[in-house]
Design an enzyme around this catalytic site. Sequence first.
Site, PDB file in Angstrom:
ATOM      1  N   TRP B 102       0.834  -1.205   0.000  1.00 15.65           N
ATOM      2  CA  TRP B 102       0.000   0.000   0.000  1.00 15.65           C
ATOM      3  C   TRP B 102       0.860   1.243   0.000  1.00 15.65           C
ATOM      4  O   TRP B 102       0.540   2.232  -0.685  1.00 15.65           O
ATOM      5  CB  TRP B 102      -0.978  -0.027   1.173  1.00 15.65           C
ATOM      6  CG  TRP B 102      -1.860  -1.233   1.118  1.00 15.65           C
ATOM      7  CD1 TRP B 102      -1.903  -2.258   2.003  1.00 15.65           C
ATOM      8  CD2 TRP B 102      -2.798  -1.553   0.086  1.00 15.65           C
ATOM      9  NE1 TRP B 102      -2.814  -3.198   1.596  1.00 15.65           N
ATOM     10  CE2 TRP B 102      -3.378  -2.797   0.422  1.00 15.65           C
ATOM     11  CE3 TRP B 102      -3.207  -0.917  -1.092  1.00 15.65           C
ATOM     12  CZ2 TRP B 102      -4.347  -3.420  -0.370  1.00 15.65           C
ATOM     13  CZ3 TRP B 102      -4.172  -1.531  -1.883  1.00 15.65           C
ATOM     14  CH2 TRP B 102      -4.727  -2.764  -1.523  1.00 15.65           C
ATOM     15  N   ASP B 169      -1.477   7.070   6.042  1.00 12.16           N
ATOM     16  CA  ASP B 169      -2.535   6.138   5.667  1.00 12.16           C
ATOM     17  C   ASP B 169      -2.742   5.228   6.878  1.00 12.16           C
ATOM     18  O   ASP B 169      -1.879   4.414   7.208  1.00 12.16           O
ATOM     19  CB  ASP B 169      -2.089   5.334   4.441  1.00 12.16           C
ATOM     20  CG  ASP B 169      -3.047   4.190   4.113  1.00 12.16           C
ATOM     21  OD1 ASP B 169      -4.093   4.046   4.783  1.00 12.16           O
ATOM     22  OD2 ASP B 169      -2.738   3.421   3.165  1.00 12.16           O
ATOM     23  N   LYS B 193     -12.139  -1.489   7.884  1.00  9.06           N
ATOM     24  CA  LYS B 193     -11.470  -2.316   8.880  1.00  9.06           C
ATOM     25  C   LYS B 193     -12.124  -2.028  10.239  1.00  9.06           C
ATOM     26  O   LYS B 193     -13.089  -2.694  10.594  1.00  9.06           O
ATOM     27  CB  LYS B 193      -9.964  -2.059   8.919  1.00  9.06           C
ATOM     28  CG  LYS B 193      -9.167  -2.900   7.932  1.00  9.06           C
ATOM     29  CD  LYS B 193      -9.225  -2.468   6.508  1.00  9.06           C
ATOM     30  CE  LYS B 193      -8.008  -2.972   5.753  1.00  9.06           C
ATOM     31  NZ  LYS B 193      -8.250  -3.297   4.353  1.00  9.06           N
TER      32      LYS B 193
HETATM   33  C1  LIG Z   1      -3.116   0.055   4.656  1.00  9.17           C
HETATM   34  C2  LIG Z   1      -4.022   0.107   3.471  1.00  9.17           C
HETATM   35  N1  LIG Z   1      -3.981   1.166   2.671  1.00  9.17           N
HETATM   36  C3  LIG Z   1      -4.771   1.256   1.573  1.00  9.17           C
HETATM   37  C4  LIG Z   1      -5.632   0.255   1.235  1.00  9.17           C
HETATM   38  C5  LIG Z   1      -6.484   0.410   0.001  1.00  9.17           C
HETATM   39  O1  LIG Z   1      -7.784   0.741   0.397  1.00  9.17           O
HETATM   40  P1  LIG Z   1      -9.007   0.778  -0.607  1.00  9.17           P
HETATM   41  O2  LIG Z   1      -9.234  -0.618  -1.065  1.00  9.17           O
HETATM   42  O3  LIG Z   1     -10.128   1.308   0.234  1.00  9.17           O
HETATM   43  O4  LIG Z   1      -8.672   1.683  -1.715  1.00  9.17           O
HETATM   44  C6  LIG Z   1      -5.730  -0.870   2.053  1.00  9.17           C
HETATM   45  C7  LIG Z   1      -6.667  -1.946   1.706  1.00  9.17           C
HETATM   46  O5  LIG Z   1      -6.755  -2.951   2.337  1.00  9.17           O
HETATM   47  C8  LIG Z   1      -4.892  -0.950   3.192  1.00  9.17           C
HETATM   48  O6  LIG Z   1      -4.944  -2.011   3.991  1.00  9.17           O
HETATM   49 MG   LIG Z   2       0.774  -3.567   3.172  1.00  9.66          MG
END
Ligand SMILES: Cc1ncc(COP(=O)(O)O)c(C=O)c1O
Ligand SMILES: [Mg+2]
Lengths: 357, 357
Positions: B102, B169, B193
């Site tokens: 991510w 994030d 989550k």
């Molecule tokens: C830490 C983290 N950041 C970003 C995301 C991406 O999120 P989204 O699917 O809502 O775009 C996730 C998805 O699991 C995540 O765990």
């Molecule tokens: Mg990760």
Amino acid sequence: MSKVHNFSAGPCILPQEVLKQASEAVINFNNLNLSLLEISHRSKDFIEVMENARNLVRELLNVPDNYEVLFLQGGASLGFLTAAYNFMKIDGSAAYLNTGTWANKALKEAKLLGGVLEVASSKDKNYNYIPKNYQIPGNADYLHITTNNTIFGTQLKKTPISRIPIIADMSSDIFSKKINVSDYDLIYAGAQKNMGPAGTTLYIVKKSALGKTGRTIPSMLDLEVHISKDSMFNTPPVYPIYVSMLTLQWLKNNGGVEWIEGINQQKADLLYNEIDNNPLFKGTAEVDSRSNMNATFVLTNDDLKDEFDSMWQAANISGIKGHRDVGGYRASMYNALPLESVQALVDVMKELAKKHS
Amino acid sequence: MSKVHNFSAGPCILPQEVLKQASEAVINFNNLNLSLLEISHRSKDFIEVMENARNLVRELLNVPDNYEVLFLQGGASLGFLTAAYNFMKIDGSAAYLNTGTWANKALKEAKLLGGVLEVASSKDKNYNYIPKNYQIPGNADYLHITTNNTIFGTQLKKTPISRIPIIADMSSDIFSKKINVSDYDLIYAGAQKNMGPAGTTLYIVKKSALGKTGRTIPSMLDLEVHISKDSMFNTPPVYPIYVSMLTLQWLKNNGGVEWIEGINQQKADLLYNEIDNNPLFKGTAEVDSRSNMNATFVLTNDDLKDEFDSMWQAANISGIKGHRDVGGYRASMYNALPLESVQALVDVMKELAKKHS
Ligand SMILES: Cc1ncc(COP(=O)(O)O)c(C=O)c1O
Ligand SMILES: [Mg+2]
Ligand SMILES: Cc1ncc(COP(=O)(O)O)c(C=O)c1O
Ligand SMILES: [Mg+2]
Ligand SMILES: [Mg+2]
Ligand SMILES: [Mg+2]
């Protein structure tokens, strides 16, 4: 208390049987003993929902095989930007038909990426008509139209004849009538009118038209990225997509777009006839531009406002207050609104006229 | 059939009482005799939901007055782009800490707007640790971190000391423990989550930090636009926001972030102790980088896989298959997962060891 006659402009009325199933899925989905809200979007159960929803769109609108169907996030407002990013070439330009607030907002986002020409506008009459006889520049990358103008109660009766690709924001009339998907390179629509609850946006795109702008497109705005991941590039808005699937299933089970188009015509005829024949009301949109989805009208005598307002409220009618940009009343008659709700409104209008005749 | 022990990595388990209320609102919301899905987002009933949700975030995280709270669309994936657009200056640069998939994706979107420096990376060991002792460039516009790495099971134990603004994030650990909001200029997190279902994204932003990039930002990506419209610039994802509000209310009623932090520590201790003490299992993340949300572990003897898999399935455990980038198992222990579910998993692990001792 009987069911409310819900004329809300969106989010708006959904079929009762859809709501019942949607409510159950929040507790126990597919007999998994889990809520739909708490399962992985990568589970086979949700992938099935997503594929079902995409296939129902294909079936209901006869989407040709060379088009892709996506359920994304961001509303039609992000669609304004996504449309321009995917279709306006670097150093390119685009043509916009300005039929109201939403058309304007679409145009504004496109301006960030290149030259934009307003081919015609009905702003001179507060957007109460759809312009005709305008020139479409042959060298623009696309023509953008808004097929139904939710706020002003106008609707395009036919697709413009255009040599350049057409992109259409169909947020407030998709699935209300037959369309010819191949007239468009891109159709997009927020779900929260005829398709489902707020929170997902439908895109129907001609695949071969993508990838030609020369731009690097941010991932979440790149329709090719979403296509390559089967509409699951990131976590999709699970519940809005599920309820949209149920609503599309409801439409299919009852006879599809052809069936609903007939009913929508009956509803619109019933209300517009009353608006025209009743001396206490008049429509705000020009007759040949009137929307079958959103009927905008005013009282001919403002002194009757309080009386009329208490009458329709007493009749269990909700959501007909007009948008502030137009005033008066707006009755939104989306797919799930039954004819009897329109009849209830017409009865109140007749009752008012009777009292004052 | 008793309730499933739901270790899904997200979307994930939500409190039962939240699901019950969420299900009812789909049929009849606030005794309006209307579904929450079919009322206008401009209705007083929904505005109340939105304001409640925003205020609960303020209360639960002690958000200072000079910060704004928004519930938007697009997932954290659109957050990657929104963060860069609102904070990277024209001709500016940004620093990213690369702790996994991510973090990488966030970095990739920022590259579209300017120079990006990776200040450190744990890629060399498949992201099984959080880098330490790296230099943060004093002239970058911000440092971006991912506080919890959902896939790899690592978590930042403290906020880096930084002279430049920090953007975080927090998708997979927000509301799981106390944070100091004023350490950050921007926090963003997908709801799915600890906060609610998929379909809305939380932003907590220091207002005075906005408007300084010199960029023209597309409307839907411009946090100042959303602030000016109280998080209702366009139709919000009504239902995901409502269920998030209910979940935050549940958290508050039970004792807030302080309360859940203690429980989350108990759950993590229980599972990590078993992983460490049980000869048949070992953790994949380095001990001092372990996540309290997602515990990643493998069998020390792969031949036991089928046996272990049928044992936990028989114990009504779901969602512990590891992500393909790590393999093995991942037990996600978000706020709504009860201690007894972790105990159920630990019991199965003990049982396996007993059989093979
Ligand atoms: C830490 C983290 N950041 C970003 C995301 C991406 O999120 P989204 O699917 O809502 O775009 C996730 C998805 O699991 C995540 O765990
Ligand atoms: Mg990760
Ligand atoms: C025709 C039309 N386009 C665009 C929009 C904006 O949609 P959203 O609120 O989903 O961004 C609307 C909203 O009502 C609309 O009616
Ligand atoms: Mg309009
Ligand atoms: Mg009349
Ligand atoms: Mg061990």
